[in-house]
Design an enzyme around this catalytic site. Structure first.
Site, PDB file in Angstrom:
ATOM      1  N   SER A 107      -8.152 -22.520  21.707  1.00  0.00           N
ATOM      2  CA  SER A 107      -8.973 -21.668  22.558  1.00  0.00           C
ATOM      3  C   SER A 107      -9.658 -22.502  23.652  1.00  0.00           C
ATOM      4  O   SER A 107      -8.990 -23.153  24.442  1.00  0.00           O
ATOM      5  CB  SER A 107      -9.975 -20.905  21.680  1.00  0.00           C
ATOM      6  OG  SER A 107     -10.695 -19.949  22.408  1.00  0.00           O
ATOM      7  N   HIS A 132      -5.080 -18.628  23.783  1.00  0.00           N
ATOM      8  CA  HIS A 132      -5.119 -17.166  23.668  1.00  0.00           C
ATOM      9  C   HIS A 132      -6.097 -16.627  24.705  1.00  0.00           C
ATOM     10  O   HIS A 132      -6.735 -17.378  25.435  1.00  0.00           O
ATOM     11  CB  HIS A 132      -5.485 -16.714  22.248  1.00  0.00           C
ATOM     12  CG  HIS A 132      -6.865 -17.096  21.802  1.00  0.00           C
ATOM     13  ND1 HIS A 132      -7.357 -16.814  20.549  1.00  0.00           N
ATOM     14  CD2 HIS A 132      -7.881 -17.758  22.432  1.00  0.00           C
ATOM     15  CE1 HIS A 132      -8.587 -17.268  20.438  1.00  0.00           C
ATOM     16  NE2 HIS A 132      -8.933 -17.836  21.570  1.00  0.00           N
TER      17      HIS A 132
END
Length: 203
Positions: A107, A132
């Site tokens: 992330s 993501h």
């Protein structure tokens, strides 16, 4: 879940003793490595941690503005705003910031890994990288929920654009590949452009 007292956690940090002309001097291991221009970004990316990282980056710039800084990352990600504070400082300061993934960079951790100086972004062989779209959760009145939804879409588009610049991937590919959790090995992250190389040994 029981949390260890801060004093116990501090006791687990190794101390390094150095001999100087004035006698012995002891450092905790992280302070000693900071002297070698090494910073650790470990754990959840949050405001307090981001402030410490930013302070260390600024300190090392003031010490030697022409020497590289080495940022070792082992993080599951976290706050976008905290991560962007670190990212913006990395881009702002004069020294190149070399990023190295140890363990995982997921992330916001992956975003910071990719944001290192060009040619100086690395993974160790068994590390993992995950990208993501930003996560969001909000409760409240419908109009406020709509405002927050619009905000997170704006953040998503901004992060995708910046990730495209750092990786060299087309924005359409980034949008597709960040739609869900996308895990990569070290070699896959290098092929994708998130890092420049996989380091097995120094030198």
């Amino acid at each position: 879940m029981h949390k260890a007292p801060e004093s116990v956690l501090n006791a687990l940090v190794p101390m390094v003793v150095e001999q100087t002309a004035k006698g012995e001097r002891s450092y905790d291991i992280y302070s000693r490595l900071l002297k070698e221009r090494v910073i650790f970004l470990v754990g959840q990316v949050e405001e307090h941690m981001a402030n410490l990282i930013v302070a260390q980056l600024l300190f090392l710039e003031s010490e030697s503005p022409d020497k590289d800084i080495y940022l070792y990352i082992n993080s599951p990600g976290g706050s976008v705003t905290a991560g962007m504070a670190i990212y913006d400082t990395m881009q702002f300061i004069k020294p190149n910031v070399s990023t190295v993934c140890i363990g995982q960079a997921a992330s916001m951790g992956a975003f910071l890994l990719a944001g290192g100086a060009e040619g100086k972004r690395h993974c160790l062989p068994n590390s993992r990288v995950m990208i993501h779209q930003p996560l969001g959760g909000f409760q409240g009145q419908a109009s406020d929920i709509a405002i927050h939804a619009q905000e997170i879409l704006g953040i998503k588009n901004k992060l995708n654009t910046m990730l495209a610049e750092h990786t060299g991937q087309p924005i359409e590919v980034i949008e597709r590949d960040t739609d869900r959790d996308n895990f990569m090995s070290a070699d896959e992250a290098a092929e994708y452009g998130l890092v420049d190389s996989v380091l097995a040994k120094r030198g």
